[in-house]
Structure formats: structure tokens, C-alpha cells
Write a protein that holds these residues in place. Structure first.
Motif, PDB file in Angstrom:
ATOM      1  N   VAL A  22      16.110 -10.234  83.641  1.00 36.98           N
ATOM      2  CA  VAL A  22      15.134 -11.320  83.579  1.00 36.98           C
ATOM      3  C   VAL A  22      15.778 -12.612  83.083  1.00 36.98           C
ATOM      4  O   VAL A  22      16.700 -12.581  82.255  1.00 36.98           O
ATOM      5  N   ILE A  23      15.294 -13.705  83.608  1.00 39.36           N
ATOM      6  CA  ILE A  23      15.722 -15.029  83.132  1.00 39.36           C
ATOM      7  C   ILE A  23      14.484 -15.743  82.609  1.00 39.36           C
ATOM      8  O   ILE A  23      13.477 -15.842  83.308  1.00 39.36           O
ATOM      9  N   PHE A  24      14.554 -16.197  81.371  1.00 39.82           N
ATOM     10  CA  PHE A  24      13.516 -17.019  80.764  1.00 39.82           C
ATOM     11  C   PHE A  24      14.094 -18.399  80.563  1.00 39.82           C
ATOM     12  O   PHE A  24      15.196 -18.540  80.034  1.00 39.82           O
ATOM     13  N   GLU A  25      13.355 -19.413  80.981  1.00 40.86           N
ATOM     14  CA  GLU A  25      13.796 -20.797  80.800  1.00 40.86           C
ATOM     15  C   GLU A  25      12.730 -21.580  80.049  1.00 40.86           C
ATOM     16  O   GLU A  25      11.534 -21.365  80.252  1.00 40.86           O
ATOM     17  N   PHE A  26      13.197 -22.455  79.180  1.00 43.82           N
ATOM     18  CA  PHE A  26      12.338 -23.329  78.390  1.00 43.82           C
ATOM     19  C   PHE A  26      12.815 -24.769  78.603  1.00 43.82           C
ATOM     20  O   PHE A  26      13.579 -25.303  77.791  1.00 43.82           O
ATOM     21  N   PRO A  27      12.411 -25.401  79.709  1.00 42.35           N
ATOM     22  CA  PRO A  27      12.953 -26.721  80.052  1.00 42.35           C
ATOM     23  C   PRO A  27      12.722 -27.793  78.992  1.00 42.35           C
ATOM     24  O   PRO A  27      13.508 -28.730  78.905  1.00 42.35           O
TER      25      PRO A  27
ATOM     26  N   PRO B 281      16.677 -22.208  72.089  1.00 39.94           N
ATOM     27  CA  PRO B 281      17.250 -21.828  73.385  1.00 39.94           C
ATOM     28  C   PRO B 281      16.514 -22.456  74.564  1.00 39.94           C
ATOM     29  O   PRO B 281      15.296 -22.572  74.550  1.00 39.94           O
ATOM     30  N   LYS B 282      17.299 -22.851  75.545  1.00 42.81           N
ATOM     31  CA  LYS B 282      16.741 -23.386  76.782  1.00 42.81           C
ATOM     32  C   LYS B 282      16.730 -22.318  77.877  1.00 42.81           C
ATOM     33  O   LYS B 282      16.016 -22.443  78.853  1.00 42.81           O
ATOM     34  N   ARG B 283      17.518 -21.255  77.671  1.00 40.33           N
ATOM     35  CA  ARG B 283      17.620 -20.201  78.684  1.00 40.33           C
ATOM     36  C   ARG B 283      18.000 -18.896  77.991  1.00 40.33           C
ATOM     37  O   ARG B 283      18.881 -18.867  77.141  1.00 40.33           O
ATOM     38  N   LEU B 284      17.322 -17.842  78.401  1.00 39.23           N
ATOM     39  CA  LEU B 284      17.655 -16.489  77.955  1.00 39.23           C
ATOM     40  C   LEU B 284      17.936 -15.665  79.194  1.00 39.23           C
ATOM     41  O   LEU B 284      17.213 -15.771  80.192  1.00 39.23           O
ATOM     42  N   GLU B 285      18.956 -14.840  79.125  1.00 41.51           N
ATOM     43  CA  GLU B 285      19.307 -13.998  80.268  1.00 41.51           C
ATOM     44  C   GLU B 285      19.333 -12.546  79.839  1.00 41.51           C
ATOM     45  O   GLU B 285      20.059 -12.191  78.909  1.00 41.51           O
ATOM     46  N   GLY B 286      18.533 -11.726  80.498  1.00 39.91           N
ATOM     47  CA  GLY B 286      18.517 -10.297  80.250  1.00 39.91           C
ATOM     48  C   GLY B 286      17.459  -9.867  79.249  1.00 39.91           C
ATOM     49  O   GLY B 286      17.056 -10.624  78.370  1.00 39.91           O
ATOM     50  N   ARG B 287      17.037  -8.639  79.427  1.00 37.83           N
ATOM     51  CA  ARG B 287      15.999  -8.080  78.564  1.00 37.83           C
ATOM     52  C   ARG B 287      16.417  -8.039  77.085  1.00 37.83           C
ATOM     53  O   ARG B 287      15.601  -8.350  76.224  1.00 37.83           O
TER      54      ARG B 287
ATOM     55  N   ASP C 244       8.867 -21.478  81.165  1.00 36.45           N
ATOM     56  CA  ASP C 244       7.804 -21.754  80.199  1.00 36.45           C
ATOM     57  C   ASP C 244       7.808 -23.243  79.832  1.00 36.45           C
ATOM     58  O   ASP C 244       8.720 -23.714  79.158  1.00 36.45           O
ATOM     59  N   TYR C 245       6.772 -23.946  80.296  1.00 29.85           N
ATOM     60  CA  TYR C 245       6.629 -25.375  79.989  1.00 29.85           C
ATOM     61  C   TYR C 245       5.608 -25.522  78.868  1.00 29.85           C
ATOM     62  O   TYR C 245       4.409 -25.472  79.100  1.00 29.85           O
ATOM     63  N   TRP C 246       6.092 -25.669  77.647  1.00 27.33           N
ATOM     64  CA  TRP C 246       5.241 -25.812  76.475  1.00 27.33           C
ATOM     65  C   TRP C 246       5.562 -27.128  75.797  1.00 27.33           C
ATOM     66  O   TRP C 246       6.562 -27.773  76.110  1.00 27.33           O
ATOM     67  N   ASN C 247       4.731 -27.516  74.872  1.00 25.37           N
ATOM     68  CA  ASN C 247       4.880 -28.803  74.203  1.00 25.37           C
ATOM     69  C   ASN C 247       5.741 -28.657  72.948  1.00 25.37           C
ATOM     70  O   ASN C 247       5.252 -28.201  71.916  1.00 25.37           O
ATOM     71  N   PRO C 248       7.003 -29.038  73.002  1.00 23.49           N
ATOM     72  CA  PRO C 248       7.857 -28.877  71.830  1.00 23.49           C
ATOM     73  C   PRO C 248       7.442 -29.772  70.665  1.00 23.49           C
ATOM     74  O   PRO C 248       7.824 -29.514  69.530  1.00 23.49           O
ATOM     75  N   LEU C 249       6.652 -30.806  70.916  1.00 22.06           N
ATOM     76  CA  LEU C 249       6.219 -31.668  69.822  1.00 22.06           C
ATOM     77  C   LEU C 249       5.210 -30.964  68.914  1.00 22.06           C
ATOM     78  O   LEU C 249       5.079 -31.306  67.747  1.00 22.06           O
TER      79      LEU C 249
END
Length: 130
Positions: free
Chosen positions: A20-25, A32-38, A108-113
Motif C-alpha cells: 500500500v502507498i499512503f500519501e499526504f500531499p 511524512p508525506k508518503r508511506l510505503e508498505g503495510r 489523504d487531503y487534510w488540513n495541516p493547519l
């Protein structure tokens, strides 16, 4: 979503593909902006319930895309910051791809503020750290 409310991070991670790839733009510096693997995802989520007590997803809307394995999800999470008891509310938009019944990509597009303010409250309630 019920697994997140139940704080069953292991079961939630088990919904994901091994690669799995998780991204947090919108992740701020230092997160982290990107996670790779379970395993990376499991490590990222393991302490989540110790910081944020999710209690509900009162708003949820799923949008289908022209890619049959991908959806766009609009949701709002509510709960409390564990360290302070302060309310937690966060809108999210996620682009989720599922192949063979497993999440393969989650953007995942969330509000970092909104997060630093709540986490700063949690840190000050915990006292100084070294």
C-alpha cells in the motif's frame, strides 16, 4: 470507518495491500508525506488512538470516478484530543484505490493547519519533553 472508531488500527491496516502507498500531499514539514508498505502504515497509525479519540464520522459522501477501482471520499471526523480533552474536528478528502479487495493507494487531503494547534495543546498538557 468503524475500525477507526473502535481504535482497531491492526484491523484497519489489514484492509490494505502489502505494498500500500499512503500519501499526504499537504503534510507539514516534519510529518511524512508518503508511506510505503503495510509495516510503515502500521507504525504510523499505532499510537494514533493515544493522541486522538475519534468518536464519529458525522459527514460522509462517496464520489465515484471514471476509474472503477477508485473513489473520492469526503468526510468529517469528530472526537477529542486525548491529552487535553479538547474537541477534535477535521474535514478530510481521500482518494482511495482498491484492487482485489485491498486498499492499494490512499491519498489523504487534510488540513495541516488544524492539526498543529491541537497537537500543540496535547504537547503542552503532557509537559516538557526531552
Amino acid at each position: 470507518m468503524q475500525l477507526l472508531l473502535d481504535k482497531d488500527m491492526d484491523a484497519w491496516v489489514a484492509l490494505c495491500d502489502d505494498q500500500v502507498i499512503f500519501e499526504f500531499p499537504f503534510a507539514p514539514d516534519g510529518r511524512p508525506k508518503r508511506l510505503e508498505g503495510r509495516p510503515a502504515l502500521a507504525a504510523y497509525l499505532k499510537d494514533y488512538p493515544d493522541h486522538i479519540d475519534l468518536q464519529a464520522f458525522p459527514a460522509l459522501k462517496i464520489h465515484h470516478t471514471d476509474a472503477p477501482d477508485t473513489i473520492v471520499v469526503e468526510m468529517r471526523a469528530t472526537g477529542r484530543i486525548v491529552a487535553t480533552g479538547a474537541p477534535y474536528e477535521m474535514p478530510y478528502i481521500a482518494v482511495v484505490t482498491v484492487v482485489h479487495g485491498r486498499i492499494t493507494h490512499y491519498r489523504d487531503y487534510w488540513n495541516p493547519l488544524a492539526v498543529p494547534a491541537s497537537m500543540d495543546e496535547a504537547k503542552s498538557a503532557l509537559g516538557p519533553t526531552s
